[in-house]
Design an enzyme around this catalytic site. Structure first.
Site, PDB file in Angstrom:
ATOM      1  N   CYS A   1      -4.132   0.517  -2.515  1.00  0.00           N
ATOM      2  CA  CYS A   1      -3.915  -0.739  -1.662  1.00  0.00           C
ATOM      3  C   CYS A   1      -2.938  -1.574  -2.366  1.00  0.00           C
ATOM      4  CB  CYS A   1      -5.194  -1.526  -1.484  1.00  0.00           C
ATOM      5  SG  CYS A   1      -6.601  -0.797  -0.910  1.00  0.00           S
TER       6      CYS A   1
ATOM      7  N   ASN B   1       0.825  -1.279   0.031  1.00  0.00           N
ATOM      8  CA  ASN B   1      -0.135   0.098   0.090  1.00  0.00           C
ATOM      9  C   ASN B   1       1.054   1.171   0.203  1.00  0.00           C
ATOM     10  OD1 ASN B   1       0.507  -0.914   2.767  1.00  0.00           O
ATOM     11  ND2 ASN B   1      -1.092   0.216   3.628  1.00  0.00           N
TER      12      ASN B   1
ATOM     13  N   GLU C   1      -3.004  -4.747  -2.765  1.00  0.00           N
ATOM     14  CA  GLU C   1      -3.382  -5.737  -3.647  1.00  0.00           C
ATOM     15  C   GLU C   1      -3.578  -5.218  -4.944  1.00  0.00           C
ATOM     16  OE1 GLU C   1      -4.687  -4.931  -0.876  1.00  0.00           O
ATOM     17  OE2 GLU C   1      -5.789  -6.662  -0.122  1.00  0.00           O
TER      18      GLU C   1
ATOM     19  N   CYS D   1     -10.043  -5.085   0.952  1.00  0.00           N
ATOM     20  CA  CYS D   1     -11.247  -4.308   0.874  1.00  0.00           C
ATOM     21  C   CYS D   1     -12.122  -4.474  -0.343  1.00  0.00           C
ATOM     22  CB  CYS D   1     -10.606  -2.744   0.879  1.00  0.00           C
ATOM     23  SG  CYS D   1     -10.191  -2.115  -0.930  1.00  0.00           S
TER      24      CYS D   1
ATOM     25  N   CYS E   1     -10.770  -3.514  -3.972  1.00  0.00           N
ATOM     26  CA  CYS E   1      -9.595  -4.699  -4.360  1.00  0.00           C
ATOM     27  C   CYS E   1     -10.404  -6.117  -4.797  1.00  0.00           C
ATOM     28  CB  CYS E   1      -8.422  -4.815  -3.231  1.00  0.00           C
ATOM     29  SG  CYS E   1      -7.532  -3.470  -3.200  1.00  0.00           S
TER      30      CYS E   1
ATOM     31  N   GLU F   1       0.320   5.457   0.591  1.00  0.00           N
ATOM     32  CA  GLU F   1      -0.362   6.320   1.073  1.00  0.00           C
ATOM     33  C   GLU F   1      -0.016   7.536   0.620  1.00  0.00           C
ATOM     34  OE1 GLU F   1      -0.995   5.565   5.155  1.00  0.00           O
ATOM     35  OE2 GLU F   1      -2.299   3.983   4.920  1.00  0.00           O
TER      36      GLU F   1
HETATM   37  N1  THU Z   1      -5.197  -1.342   2.672  1.00  0.00           N
HETATM   38  C1  THU Z   1      -4.636  -2.078   1.722  1.00  0.00           C
HETATM   39  O1  THU Z   1      -3.588  -2.254   1.193  1.00  0.00           O
HETATM   40  N2  THU Z   1      -5.375  -3.518   1.318  1.00  0.00           N
HETATM   41  C2  THU Z   1      -6.662  -3.775   1.932  1.00  0.00           C
HETATM   42  O2  THU Z   1      -7.254  -4.668   1.441  1.00  0.00           O
HETATM   43  C3  THU Z   1      -6.965  -3.135   3.126  1.00  0.00           C
HETATM   44  C4  THU Z   1      -6.449  -1.647   3.216  1.00  0.00           C
HETATM   45  C5  THU Z   1      -4.557  -0.226   2.998  1.00  0.00           C
HETATM   46  C6  THU Z   1      -5.037   0.930   2.453  1.00  0.00           C
HETATM   47  C7  THU Z   1      -4.530   1.942   3.586  1.00  0.00           C
HETATM   48  O3  THU Z   1      -3.127   2.317   3.179  1.00  0.00           O
HETATM   49  C8  THU Z   1      -4.128   1.237   5.038  1.00  0.00           C
HETATM   50  O4  THU Z   1      -4.186  -0.388   4.384  1.00  0.00           O
HETATM   51  C9  THU Z   1      -5.457   1.205   5.866  1.00  0.00           C
HETATM   52  O5  THU Z   1      -6.700   1.134   5.445  1.00  0.00           O
END
Ligand code: THU
Length: 134
Positions: A58, A47, A60, A89, A92, A49
């Site tokens: 994300c 991920n 994935e 999520c 994804c 940000e």
């Molecule tokens: N996140 C992912 O990378 N994958 C997921 O399936 C759930 C959420 C990340 C997004 C964000 O950077 C952090 O986790 C918190 O939501």
């Protein structure tokens, strides 16, 4: 691609290993993903940000976009590593569904324990798919 236990272990190790590259200064929720294509290649993702929060991406989806960018469109399995084995999520799940409902999705925690092991079809019932566009 036959799923041997060696391959499964490699995917778990790759997802856990890449997790340290996660750029997650805001949520502090680091995620690593390892995606296995039907040609036997592995694409990782983390991920990423942003100070403008909604621009975050994300792990994935980053792994899927890397794979598709390299010409891959069929995925046998994705392993997602977090500290607690959190579930992928909805966004994804939708992006995974674009490329096939039988992709296996596994989440693991910091100890490598499998928390979730399901197909995309199970994770996203009645998915909106390319054929729905008619
Ligand atoms: N996140 C992912 O990378 N994958 C997921 O399936 C759930 C959420 C990340 C997004 C964000 O950077 C952090 O986790 C918190 O939501």
């Amino acid at each position: 691609m036959a799923m041997t236990s060696n391959l499964r272990t490699e995917l778990i190790e790759r997802a856990q290993g890449v997790r340290s590259n996660a750029y997650a200064p805001y949520s502090e929720y680091a995620v690593g993903a390892a995606l296995l294509t039907n040609t036997g290649k592995i694409f990782t993702g983390v991920n990423v940000e942003n100070a403008s929060y909604p621009l975050s991406m994300c792990a994935e989806r980053n792994s899927i976009f890397k794979a598709v960018s390299e010409g891959e469109r069929q995925f046998d399995m994705i392993v997602v590593a977090t500290h607690n084995g959190g579930s992928p999520c909805g966004a994804c799940r939708q992006v995974l569904a674009e490329f096939g409902l039988e992709t296996r999705v596994m989440t693991v925690d910091a100890d490598g324990e499998v928390v979730l092991d399901m197909t995309v079809r199970e994770l996203l019932p009645e998915a909106f798919r390319p054929e729905d566009l008619g």
